[in-house]
Design a protein around this motif. Structure first.
Motif, short mmCIF file in Angstrom:
data_model
loop_
_atom_site.label_atom_id
_atom_site.label_comp_id
_atom_site.label_asym_id
_atom_site.label_seq_id
_atom_site.Cartn_x
_atom_site.Cartn_y
_atom_site.Cartn_z
N VAL A 27 5.83 0.51 9.42
CA VAL A 27 4.73 1.45 9.63
C VAL A 27 5.09 2.44 10.74
O VAL A 27 4.80 3.64 10.64
CB VAL A 27 3.42 0.70 9.94
CG1 VAL A 27 2.34 1.67 10.45
CG2 VAL A 27 2.92 -0.03 8.71
N GLU A 28 5.72 1.95 11.79
CA GLU A 28 6.16 2.85 12.88
C GLU A 28 7.14 3.89 12.34
O GLU A 28 7.06 5.08 12.70
CB GLU A 28 6.79 2.02 13.99
CG GLU A 28 5.77 1.17 14.75
CD GLU A 28 6.42 0.09 15.61
OE1 GLU A 28 7.67 0.06 15.70
OE2 GLU A 28 5.68 -0.73 16.19
N ALA B 196 -2.58 3.87 -1.12
CA ALA B 196 -2.81 2.96 -2.25
C ALA B 196 -2.06 1.64 -2.05
O ALA B 196 -2.18 1.02 -1.00
CB ALA B 196 -2.46 3.64 -3.56
N HIS B 197 -1.30 1.22 -3.05
CA HIS B 197 -0.68 -0.12 -3.04
C HIS B 197 0.66 -0.03 -2.30
O HIS B 197 1.67 0.37 -2.87
CB HIS B 197 -0.48 -0.61 -4.47
CG HIS B 197 -1.71 -0.48 -5.31
ND1 HIS B 197 -2.79 -1.32 -5.17
CD2 HIS B 197 -2.05 0.42 -6.27
CE1 HIS B 197 -3.74 -0.96 -6.03
NE2 HIS B 197 -3.31 0.10 -6.70
N THR B 198 0.64 -0.43 -1.05
CA THR B 198 1.77 -0.10 -0.18
C THR B 198 2.57 -1.28 0.33
O THR B 198 3.68 -1.10 0.82
CB THR B 198 1.26 0.68 1.05
OG1 THR B 198 0.35 -0.15 1.78
CG2 THR B 198 0.57 1.96 0.65
N GLN C 27 3.01 -10.39 -4.47
CA GLN C 27 2.30 -10.01 -3.25
C GLN C 27 3.09 -10.53 -2.05
O GLN C 27 3.98 -11.38 -2.20
CB GLN C 27 0.89 -10.62 -3.21
CG GLN C 27 -0.03 -10.22 -4.34
CD GLN C 27 -0.52 -8.78 -4.26
OE1 GLN C 27 -0.22 -8.06 -3.31
NE2 GLN C 27 -1.27 -8.36 -5.26
N VAL C 28 2.78 -9.99 -0.86
CA VAL C 28 3.42 -10.50 0.35
C VAL C 28 2.68 -11.74 0.83
O VAL C 28 1.54 -12.01 0.42
CB VAL C 28 3.44 -9.44 1.48
CG1 VAL C 28 4.26 -8.23 1.08
CG2 VAL C 28 2.03 -9.04 1.88
N CYS C 29 3.33 -12.47 1.71
CA CYS C 29 2.73 -13.65 2.33
C CYS C 29 2.13 -13.21 3.67
O CYS C 29 2.85 -13.02 4.66
CB CYS C 29 3.78 -14.74 2.54
SG CYS C 29 3.18 -16.18 3.43
N TYR C 30 0.81 -13.05 3.69
CA TYR C 30 0.16 -12.51 4.89
C TYR C 30 0.17 -13.50 6.06
O TYR C 30 -0.02 -13.09 7.21
CB TYR C 30 -1.29 -12.12 4.57
CG TYR C 30 -1.41 -10.84 3.77
CD1 TYR C 30 -1.14 -9.61 4.34
CD2 TYR C 30 -1.79 -10.88 2.43
CE1 TYR C 30 -1.25 -8.44 3.61
CE2 TYR C 30 -1.91 -9.72 1.68
CZ TYR C 30 -1.64 -8.50 2.28
OH TYR C 30 -1.74 -7.34 1.54
N SER C 31 0.38 -14.76 5.81
CA SER C 31 0.37 -15.74 6.91
C SER C 31 1.70 -15.84 7.63
O SER C 31 1.78 -16.45 8.70
CB SER C 31 -0.03 -17.12 6.36
OG SER C 31 0.96 -17.61 5.48
N GLY D 95 -2.45 -1.67 1.51
CA GLY D 95 -3.02 -2.06 0.24
C GLY D 95 -2.15 -3.05 -0.51
O GLY D 95 -0.95 -2.80 -0.71
N HIS D 96 -2.74 -4.16 -0.91
CA HIS D 96 -1.96 -5.12 -1.69
C HIS D 96 -1.60 -4.51 -3.04
O HIS D 96 -2.17 -3.50 -3.46
CB HIS D 96 -2.70 -6.45 -1.83
CG HIS D 96 -3.93 -6.41 -2.69
ND1 HIS D 96 -5.18 -6.67 -2.19
CD2 HIS D 96 -4.12 -6.16 -4.01
CE1 HIS D 96 -6.08 -6.58 -3.17
NE2 HIS D 96 -5.46 -6.27 -4.27
N GLU D 97 -0.67 -5.16 -3.72
CA GLU D 97 -0.17 -4.60 -4.97
C GLU D 97 -1.25 -4.67 -6.07
O GLU D 97 -2.23 -5.40 -5.97
CB GLU D 97 1.09 -5.34 -5.41
CG GLU D 97 2.24 -5.19 -4.42
CD GLU D 97 2.54 -3.74 -4.06
OE1 GLU D 97 2.77 -2.93 -4.99
OE2 GLU D 97 2.55 -3.40 -2.86
N ASP D 98 -1.04 -3.89 -7.13
CA ASP D 98 -2.06 -3.67 -8.15
C ASP D 98 -2.09 -4.81 -9.17
O ASP D 98 -1.71 -4.66 -10.34
CB ASP D 98 -1.80 -2.34 -8.86
CG ASP D 98 -3.00 -1.86 -9.66
OD1 ASP D 98 -4.04 -2.54 -9.62
OD2 ASP D 98 -2.89 -0.81 -10.31
#
Length: 641
Positions: free
Chosen positions: A268-269, A225-227, A252-256, A284-287
């Motif tokens: 993730v590792e 889900a929102h991870t 939200q995070v800054c994807y750039s 998953g981005h936040e809700d």
């Protein structure tokens, strides 16, 4: 070599070679030609006997290192076969056993017997498609994922003893002393490969989940889900030193930001290391509906038509590349699927549609989906009382079509997962208006190649009013395209409620008709955010109508009180559970209008059965039913009682 056409779950046909064609088997004549897997008389039978005069020489064989699913399947086969025939089949390990057509075995899973058949699992069978094949006297059942095998065993029992499981504690079968061996030659592919329905009653009961043929494996999800912030980059850990990793409002995070990608990969590792059974990692981005509005993020999204989904998908692709390089060095035996959550702001795929040509194209032709990146499409704004193909759901259908185009462009036949919804977020005590509408929705998902359907229901609490019926029919609707909702619902209601079945069928039909009236005359929506705690939808007379029909059911079972008190108790509890639906509405809206005796009786029913069936929430995340009950108790019985 002989061939035989076998019907598959998605209404496709698979041409299977009969590998045992060189073996001269006696086959009894049969007039049955139907290929419907669900019919216990749908196959010709051989002259071999599985049971004769209440005796059998068959055994159940499982691998020496059998998984929990195989062990469970063997136990279910043994138990239901014994209940139907009085014969307990022994369960054996495959140690020192080999393929031998003259041996009377039910081989479950990847046994040494299965290895001897030379059968292989095709890509078309996906994870849960299974073989159910006869080789001489041996019957082999196996699937790539053993959860498919569990479904195969229940289908085997359907053939042998006409087993039908309606609920975890309600099933029916034929009593038999003689059973001929059917001429099994089946490769069954469910319409939806991985089927999940998130009711709390299922999540808390693995037996119930398996008996409904659902795929419940939470340990396969390392992250769900929102991870992005909630699990991988929590604000409390990173924000003080890295405020630029987040949107200005911290939502939200800054994807750039390349540092976000690198740290997310590292986390993730760690997640993969700490979850040795994990197969899926959800990104998953936040809700919420926010996104990072820094110059770099805005500029990147312009490459994808301004769409968040393109940026998030690019991020997921890059993340998978980094983590897979690490995985190849550290855990070369593991494969991870990275699941991008196409939800709310990212549900719209990064493709354009030309109305004039009716063609899709990509904003960025270089954006392709990696072969181990999945998209979990969540059409949260759908009207769930209507088919996905209805005009009211045109936007959601176009989104799904766009994702299908992107997967086809990327040469990925599978990979679309669906997160759909079977709940009312603001009214846990009211049944959603989706009686049967999910059937066409599931079929449309399958038509567009969706291999995994995750259906979110009331996962935090139990619910009244046909929860079991919906679980049963939704399970069947995901499993087979050849499914008739009305027939299945009627069958379930008659079995599950016994002598109260006619009354409960009346209630079912009343609700279906009444919801149609509310839709047409009162503008009732079909979305999960529809506010159903509304006096305009449930006036006093309607609440009493619903309660009165349930009371008819209670009257109908009264004779069992003496003739079969145990059955009476079961049915009585089931009916009182359903009555919590109208009672809650009566107390919520009309407490002051009710006679004192009705208040006292109704409160006792609510207090008993909300606790018995874990009905703790009035709405999603509102664990306040006990608070309501306490306030109503004081109003009815007085402060000191």
């Amino acid at each position: 070599m002989n061939h035989k056409l076998i019907r598959l779950g998605g209404s496709a046909l698979l041409l299977l070679p009969i590998l045992a064609g060189c073996h001269k088997d006696p086959v009894a004549s049969s007039s049955s030609t139907t290929e419907d897997w669900s019919s216990s008389s749908s196959l010709p039978v051989t002259a071999y006997a599985i049971a004769a005069d209440g005796k059998s020489d068959y055994s159940i064989v499982i691998p020496e290192d059998a998984s929990g699913d195989v062990t469970f399947a063997a136990s279910e086969l043994q138990t239901f076969f014994a209940d139907a025939t009085g014969i307990t089949l022994p369960i054996l390990s495959d140690t020192n056993l080999s393929f031998d057509e003259d041996k009377p075995y039910f081989s479950l899973g990847k046994t040494s017997i299965f290895e001897g058949t030379k059968l292989t699992f095709t890509d078309e069978m996906r994870l849960t498609g299974y073989y159910l094949k006869r080789f001489g006297r041996q019957v082999v059942i196996a699937s790539k994922d053993d959860k498919g095998l569990v479904s195969g065993v229940y289908d085997l029992l359907k053939y042998l003893v006409n087993l039908e499981i309606y609920n975890v504690d309600e099933y029916d079968y034929d009593k038999k002393t003689n059973i001929a061996l059917p001429d099994f030659d089946i490769a069954y592919i469910p319409m939806i490969d991985v089927r999940e329905l998130l009711y709390k009653s299922l999540s808390n009961d693995s037996t119930y989940t398996r008996r409904m043929k659902f795929y419940y494996a939470p340990r396969k999800w390392g992250a769900f889900a929102h991870t992005t912030i909630s699990q991988f980059l929590p604000l409390a850990t990173y924000y003080a030193d890295h405020p630029d990793w987040y949107a200005a409002n911290k939502s939200q995070v800054c994807y750039s930001n390349p540092e976000v990608l690198q740290e997310m990969a590292r986390r993730v590792e760690q997640c993969i290391e700490s979850n040795p059974e994990a197969v899926y990692i959800q990104i998953g981005h936040e809700d919420n509906h926010d996104m990072c509005m820094c110059d770099a993020c805005v500029a990147e999204r312009q490459k994808y038509g301004g769409l968040y989904s393109g940026q998030e998908l690019r991020f997921t692709n890059d993340l998978a590349t980094i983590v897979d390089e690490w995985l190849a060095q550290v855990h070369p035996d593991r494969t991870i699927k990275y699941v991008f959550f196409a939800y709310q702001t990212s549900a719209e795929p990064p493709v354009r549609y030309d109305e004039a040509t009716k063609q899709y194209s990509l904003y960025d032709p270089d954006l392709k989906i990696r072969d181990n990146v999945m998209v979990m499409f969540a059409p949260i704004d759908m009207n769930f009382s209507k088919p996905l193909t209805d005009e009211v759901n045109a936007a959601q259908l176009k989104q799904l079509q766009g994702w299908r185009y992107l997967f086809d462009y990327s040469n990925q036949p599978d990979g679309i997962y669906v997160w759909t919804y079977s709940l009312l977020c603001y009214a846990a005590f009211v049944p959603q208006n989706n009686f049967g509408s999910f059937v066409s929705q599931y079929r449309t998902f399958a038509d567009y190649g969706c291999c995994n359907v995750f259906d979110q229901a009331q996962y935090q609490c139990g619910t009244p009013c046909f929860e079991g019926l919906k679980i049963y029919t939704q399970a069947k609707a995901m499993y087979s395209r050849d499914f008739d909702y009305n027939a299945a619902a009627a069958d379930y209601i008659q079995h599950y409620y016994g002598p109260a079945g006619d009354a409960m069928q009346k209630l079912h039909d009343y609700l279906v008709a009444y919801y149609q009236y509310l839709t047409e005359e009162k503008n009732m929506g079909g979305g999960i955010m529809t506010t159903m705690y509304d006096k305009n939808f449930f006036p006093l007379n309607v609440c009493y109508d619903i309660q009165g029909i349930i009371e008819e059911g209670i009257t109908a079972i009264a004779s069992l009180q003496e003739s079969d008190p145990a059955r009476y108790s079961v049915l009585y509890d089931r009916l009182r559970r359903e009555e919590c639906f109208p009672l809650f509405l009566l107390f919520y809206f009309y407490l002051d209008s009710m006679p004192q005796s009705e208040k006292e009786a109704g409160w006792n029913i609510l207090n008993t059965y909300t606790k018995k069936y874990d009905m703790t929430c009035s709405a999603e995340s509102r664990f306040n039913v006990d608070e309501y009950l306490e306030n109503w108790r004081k109003a009815i019985f007085g402060e000191g009682n």
